[in-house]
Design a protein around this motif. Structure first.
Motif, PDB file in Angstrom:
ATOM      1  N   ASP A 188       0.839  -1.200   0.000  1.00 53.96           N
ATOM      2  CA  ASP A 188       0.000   0.000   0.000  1.00 53.96           C
ATOM      3  C   ASP A 188       0.875   1.253   0.000  1.00 53.96           C
ATOM      4  OD1 ASP A 188       1.061  -0.061   2.516  1.00 53.96           O
ATOM      5  OD2 ASP A 188      -0.856  -0.008   3.591  1.00 53.96           O
ATOM      6  N   ARG A 189       2.160   1.059  -0.395  1.00 51.63           N
ATOM      7  CA  ARG A 189       3.130   2.152  -0.343  1.00 51.63           C
ATOM      8  C   ARG A 189       2.748   3.310  -1.248  1.00 51.63           C
ATOM      9  NH1 ARG A 189       8.507   2.471  -2.726  1.00 51.63           N
ATOM     10  NH2 ARG A 189       8.202   0.366  -3.536  1.00 51.63           N
ATOM     11  N   PHE A 190       2.026   3.029  -2.329  1.00 54.63           N
ATOM     12  CA  PHE A 190       1.708   4.078  -3.299  1.00 54.63           C
ATOM     13  C   PHE A 190       0.268   4.569  -3.178  1.00 54.63           C
ATOM     14  CE2 PHE A 190       4.944   1.240  -4.936  1.00 54.63           C
ATOM     15  CZ  PHE A 190       5.972   2.122  -5.245  1.00 54.63           C
ATOM     16  N   THR A 191      -0.440   4.074  -2.175  1.00 51.92           N
ATOM     17  CA  THR A 191      -1.844   4.443  -1.981  1.00 51.92           C
ATOM     18  C   THR A 191      -1.937   5.784  -1.268  1.00 51.92           C
ATOM     19  OG1 THR A 191      -2.347   2.097  -1.751  1.00 51.92           O
ATOM     20  CG2 THR A 191      -4.062   3.651  -1.105  1.00 51.92           C
ATOM     21  N   PRO A 192      -2.688   6.743  -1.789  1.00 56.67           N
ATOM     22  CA  PRO A 192      -2.774   8.055  -1.138  1.00 56.67           C
ATOM     23  C   PRO A 192      -3.478   7.964   0.215  1.00 56.67           C
ATOM     24  CG  PRO A 192      -4.365   7.895  -2.935  1.00 56.67           C
ATOM     25  CD  PRO A 192      -3.500   6.674  -3.016  1.00 56.67           C
ATOM     26  N   ALA A 193      -3.180   8.906   1.068  1.00 53.77           N
ATOM     27  CA  ALA A 193      -3.796   8.946   2.388  1.00 53.77           C
ATOM     28  C   ALA A 193      -5.310   9.061   2.258  1.00 53.77           C
ATOM     29  CB  ALA A 193      -3.240  10.124   3.184  1.00 53.77           C
ATOM     30  N   GLY A 202      -3.472  -4.571  -4.189  1.00 57.09           N
ATOM     31  CA  GLY A 202      -2.110  -4.290  -3.744  1.00 57.09           C
ATOM     32  C   GLY A 202      -1.091  -5.253  -4.311  1.00 57.09           C
ATOM     33  N   GLN A 203      -1.518  -6.485  -4.635  1.00 57.78           N
ATOM     34  CA  GLN A 203      -0.600  -7.458  -5.230  1.00 57.78           C
ATOM     35  C   GLN A 203      -0.126  -7.011  -6.608  1.00 57.78           C
ATOM     36  OE1 GLN A 203      -3.108 -11.100  -4.795  1.00 57.78           O
ATOM     37  NE2 GLN A 203      -1.249 -11.994  -3.934  1.00 57.78           N
ATOM     38  N   LEU A 204      -1.044  -6.533  -7.432  1.00 53.39           N
ATOM     39  CA  LEU A 204      -0.643  -6.098  -8.768  1.00 53.39           C
ATOM     40  C   LEU A 204       0.257  -4.870  -8.687  1.00 53.39           C
ATOM     41  CD1 LEU A 204      -2.339  -6.203 -12.073  1.00 53.39           C
ATOM     42  CD2 LEU A 204      -1.645  -3.932 -11.313  1.00 53.39           C
ATOM     43  N   VAL A 205      -0.058  -3.947  -7.799  1.00 53.25           N
ATOM     44  CA  VAL A 205       0.787  -2.765  -7.641  1.00 53.25           C
ATOM     45  C   VAL A 205       2.187  -3.183  -7.197  1.00 53.25           C
ATOM     46  CG1 VAL A 205       1.062  -0.577  -6.424  1.00 53.25           C
ATOM     47  CG2 VAL A 205      -1.217  -1.323  -7.129  1.00 53.25           C
ATOM     48  N   ALA A 206       2.271  -4.164  -6.323  1.00 51.53           N
ATOM     49  CA  ALA A 206       3.572  -4.665  -5.867  1.00 51.53           C
ATOM     50  C   ALA A 206       4.355  -5.285  -7.018  1.00 51.53           C
ATOM     51  CB  ALA A 206       3.380  -5.677  -4.746  1.00 51.53           C
ATOM     52  N   ALA A 207       3.660  -5.997  -7.909  1.00 46.80           N
ATOM     53  CA  ALA A 207       4.332  -6.593  -9.068  1.00 46.80           C
ATOM     54  C   ALA A 207       4.933  -5.506  -9.949  1.00 46.80           C
ATOM     55  CB  ALA A 207       3.356  -7.449  -9.861  1.00 46.80           C
ATOM     56  N   ALA A 208       4.195  -4.413 -10.147  1.00 49.27           N
ATOM     57  CA  ALA A 208       4.724  -3.301 -10.941  1.00 49.27           C
ATOM     58  C   ALA A 208       5.920  -2.665 -10.239  1.00 49.27           C
ATOM     59  CB  ALA A 208       3.630  -2.271 -11.190  1.00 49.27           C
ATOM     60  N   ALA A 209       5.842  -2.542  -8.922  1.00 51.52           N
ATOM     61  CA  ALA A 209       6.948  -1.956  -8.163  1.00 51.52           C
ATOM     62  C   ALA A 209       8.201  -2.818  -8.256  1.00 51.52           C
ATOM     63  CB  ALA A 209       6.532  -1.778  -6.705  1.00 51.52           C
ATOM     64  N   GLN A 210       8.017  -4.131  -8.398  1.00 46.52           N
ATOM     65  CA  GLN A 210       9.157  -5.039  -8.508  1.00 46.52           C
ATOM     66  C   GLN A 210       9.707  -5.142  -9.927  1.00 46.52           C
ATOM     67  OE1 GLN A 210       8.283  -8.852  -6.749  1.00 46.52           O
ATOM     68  NE2 GLN A 210       7.795  -7.978  -4.740  1.00 46.52           N
ATOM     69  N   GLY A 211       9.087  -4.442 -10.886  1.00 48.92           N
ATOM     70  CA  GLY A 211       9.650  -4.383 -12.218  1.00 48.92           C
ATOM     71  C   GLY A 211       8.843  -5.025 -13.318  1.00 48.92           C
TER      72      GLY A 211
END
Length: 678
Positions: A188-193, A202-211
């Motif tokens: 949830d690192r990129f989720t706005p307050a 959050g899993q898909l966002v994490a996959a993008a963050a990992q490249g």
């Protein structure tokens, strides 16, 4: 001449066959009709009665054009005052006028201009704000050396035909076969307050963050694909980001961007782009105006591209598909690792081959072979299409490239269940009797055609039983004839008449639900059915919001907001095609489907406007079925096709036919009639 041409276009759109030639003919008809109207009004030599008759006939053609355009937003855009007239439409207009014995005046020809290079023609529409951006950033020339170079040189599979085996690998999937790439722990690192993602998002966002950079995000409708795409762009710093969407959801995408990436400026391309902000991080454009902007968009320097409702590009010969593929290719040529995302809740409509354009957009394949990572992965299996183990291995190779498919039942257990309830209605009035008589007439015509074909065979031996192959051929002939004729009864005309006959009954039932159970969403396929429903609600004192394909995005959004936020607006009267995608109506838990779609996918999309994240009540879709008519047969056929996407992506054991529902309806009608004769 105009009447015949407009009926041909109407029939093609009813079949869902909106090709480039159909669009050209549609625009040419509109041009000629406008010119004829102006000529008729200015004609001082004709009598008033003759002039009135001519204008009345032109009004009829205009009505058919408008009614047809509502079924396809791409056609609707061609009726706009700012619509760009294609060269092919101008040429066809000239041919039509000459065929009618009218020599086009020279002034109507396209103005003479110096010849332009193809690239200059592509950039014929460039918003002033984009020019300002280019002037403010003179060092933004593309660095093509930055794009990743393909160094692998596979040899083992070089002589094999691989695309069809890859498609077949999804058809052959057995029960329990994976439908989703392996995904990391959610972030949830990129989720706005103030906002919160569900774990699967959050899993898909994490996959993008990992490249990971290419995704076919095929989550079931209602699982928040828009938020995932926007935050994946944030996680991969894929800005500027291009988002291509249907016109109906353009405003919603801008709103969602403001919610999930509030620090990123979003701009929406309208018409010729006069209001575009050339300095925005997110550019949202709809399919219908993409052709006039594809030039500057291709050179804007995008580092990411999202295609929403990606099944819209399944027809590779369509202009919208070609524009999307062209932009994707340009982005991949100038960006080493762009973020490319295809979003669709219904990845398959009729056939596994619908994957082709989506995979090409993502850069996994080209017209003839797998590319880059996919080819490397297939090489690494050590298998060929002649090996039995190739198909499950190949399917996994594709899925690992970025297919993400989650079902509500698996990841959103807090979303209440949904069910489809069929409500048979008896059409006992004059209209009902007329429809049943027309159905019998169609069946008799099919039988006559079948027997004529049987008798015309060279082998004059008597055939025992029913020739199933000939039945299908006869049904195909009838379907082809029906598309080009406005005389006699055919399956398209009957379904429309059935919808009209059911309209009042469906509206009455929706009114009962609104009074007893709260807000209701009413879906219809044809404008006249919506008109009947709205008149019925008005007579009953029930306030409604109308969501149609001929509305501007701002009007449509205002009506959606009224239904969602105003407790006194009890019913949303929606076009099945215009409101079936991209809008959130979860304030209602009851849906009335007044008319049947030709595909389960379209029906599911409509239901999932309410059955989505944020829904707190079980959702029921009430399907109004005309008993003892072809309507009931088609409902069964739609249900029988419902598992195709699940089988390909979810690994279901069930096998469903992917043949066309319209054809199958005629096959069933003819078979039943022949069975009675035997």
């Amino acid at each position: 001449m105009l009447a015949r041409a407009v009926r041909e276009v109407e029939a093609a759109v009813q079949r869902g066959s909106v090709t480039g030639s159909v669009r050209t003919k549609f625009q040419a008809i509109a041009l000629v009709a406008r010119e004829e109207r102006a000529r008729a009004r200015a004609d001082e030599e004709s009598s008033q009665s003759h002039k009135a008759e001519q204008l009345k006939r032109l009004d009829g053609i205009a009505t058919i054009l408008a009614r047809t355009a509502v079924r396809d937003s791409g056609l609707l855009a061609l009726l706009g005052e700012d619509a760009v007239v294609s060269d092919s439409a101008r040429a066809l207009r000239t041919e039509m006028l000459r065929a009618a014995g009218i020599e086009p005046p020279p002034v109507e020809a396209a103005p003479a201009e110096p010849e332009e290079a193809p690239a200059a023609v592509e950039r014929r529409v460039v918003p002033q704000s984009v020019v300002s951006r280019q002037l403010a950033n003179p060092f933004l020339a593309p660095d093509f050396e930055a794009a990743r170079q393909v160094t692998s040189r596979p040899h083992r599979l070089a002589g094999w035909e691989l695309l069809q085996p890859l498609f077949n690998s999804f058809e052959r999937a057995g029960g329990g076969a994976p439908a989703c790439m392996a995904l990391p722990f959610p972030t949830d690192r990129f989720t706005p307050a103030g906002s919160e993602l569900m774990p699967h998002q959050g899993q898909l966002v994490a996959a993008a963050a990992q490249g990971h950079r290419t995704f076919l995000l095929a989550d079931e409708p209602g699982l928040g694909k828009t938020a995932q795409a926007l935050l994946a762009a944030e996680a991969s710093d894929a800005y500027p980001l291009l988002v291509v969407v249907p016109n109906v959801v353009k405003t919603n995408w801008a709103r969602e961007a403001g919610r999930w990436t509030p620090h990123r400026k979003a701009t929406v391309v309208q018409g010729n782009g006069e209001t575009v902000d050339g300095f925005a991080d997110i550019v949202v454009v709809n399919y219908e105006v993409l052709d006039r902007h594809v030039g500057w968009l291709g050179e804007f320097g995008f580092r990411g591209m999202v295609v929403d409702e990606a099944h819209f590009i399944k027809n590779k010969t369509s202009q919208r598909s070609q524009n999307v593929l062209q932009l994707s290719e340009r982005i991949r040529l100038r960006t080493a690792r762009p973020l490319l995302m295809a979003l669709t809740g219904t990845p398959l409509i009729n056939d596994i081959d619908d994957f082709r354009a989506i995979w090409q957009f993502l850069g996994w394949i080209d017209d003839s072979k797998p590319l880059g990572e996919l080819m490397d992965a297939l090489e690494a299996t050590g298998l060929t299409p002649a090996d039995p183990g190739f198909y499950p291995a190949a399917r996994k190779c594709v899925i690992d490239l970025g297919i993400v498919r989650r079902r509500k039942v698996d990841v959103a257990a807090d979303i209440p269940a949904r069910r489809i309830a069929d409500l048979p209605v008896e059409l006992d009035d004059k209209a009902g009797r007329s429809i049943r008589a027309a159905e019998r007439e169609l069946a008799r015509r099919l039988v006559k055609r079948y027997r004529s074909a049987l008798a015309a065979r060279e082998t004059a031996t008597e055939y025992e039983g029913i020739d199933v192959d000939l039945v299908r051929k006869v049904a195909g002939w009838e379907l082809k004839d029906a598309s080009g004729s406005d005389t006699g009864e055919n399956v398209f005309g009957m379904m429309r008449r059935i919808g009209q006959a059911k309209a009042g009954l469906a509206a009455d039932y929706a009114a009962q639900l609104a009074r007893s159970a709260g807000k209701v969403v009413f879906f219809a396929k044809h404008v006249d059915v919506m008109d009947v429903a709205e008149e019925s609600f008005a007579e009953k004192g029930i306030r409604y919001a109308s969501i149609r394909g001929d509305q501007t995005p701002s009007v449509r959004q205002r009506n959606i907001d009224a239904f969602v936020n105003d407790p006194d607006v009890a019913v949303a009267v929606c076009s099945l095609t215009a409101a079936g995608v991209g809008i959130n109506l979860q304030v209602a838990s009851n849906i009335v489907l007044a008319e049947l779609s030709w595909t389960d996918a379209e029906q599911t999309q409509a239901i999932d406007r309410s059955h989505r994240i944020g829904q707190t009540m079980p959702v029921t879709a009430w399907r109004i079925i005309a008993a003892q008519t072809i309507d009931a047969r088609i409902a069964e056929l739609i249900d029988s096709k419902a598992g195709l996407a699940a089988r390909a992506l979810d690994g279901s054991d069930e096998v469903f036919s992917s043949t066309d529902v319209q054809l199958e309806a005629l096959v069933a009608l003819l078979t039943a009639e022949l069975s009675l004769a035997h």
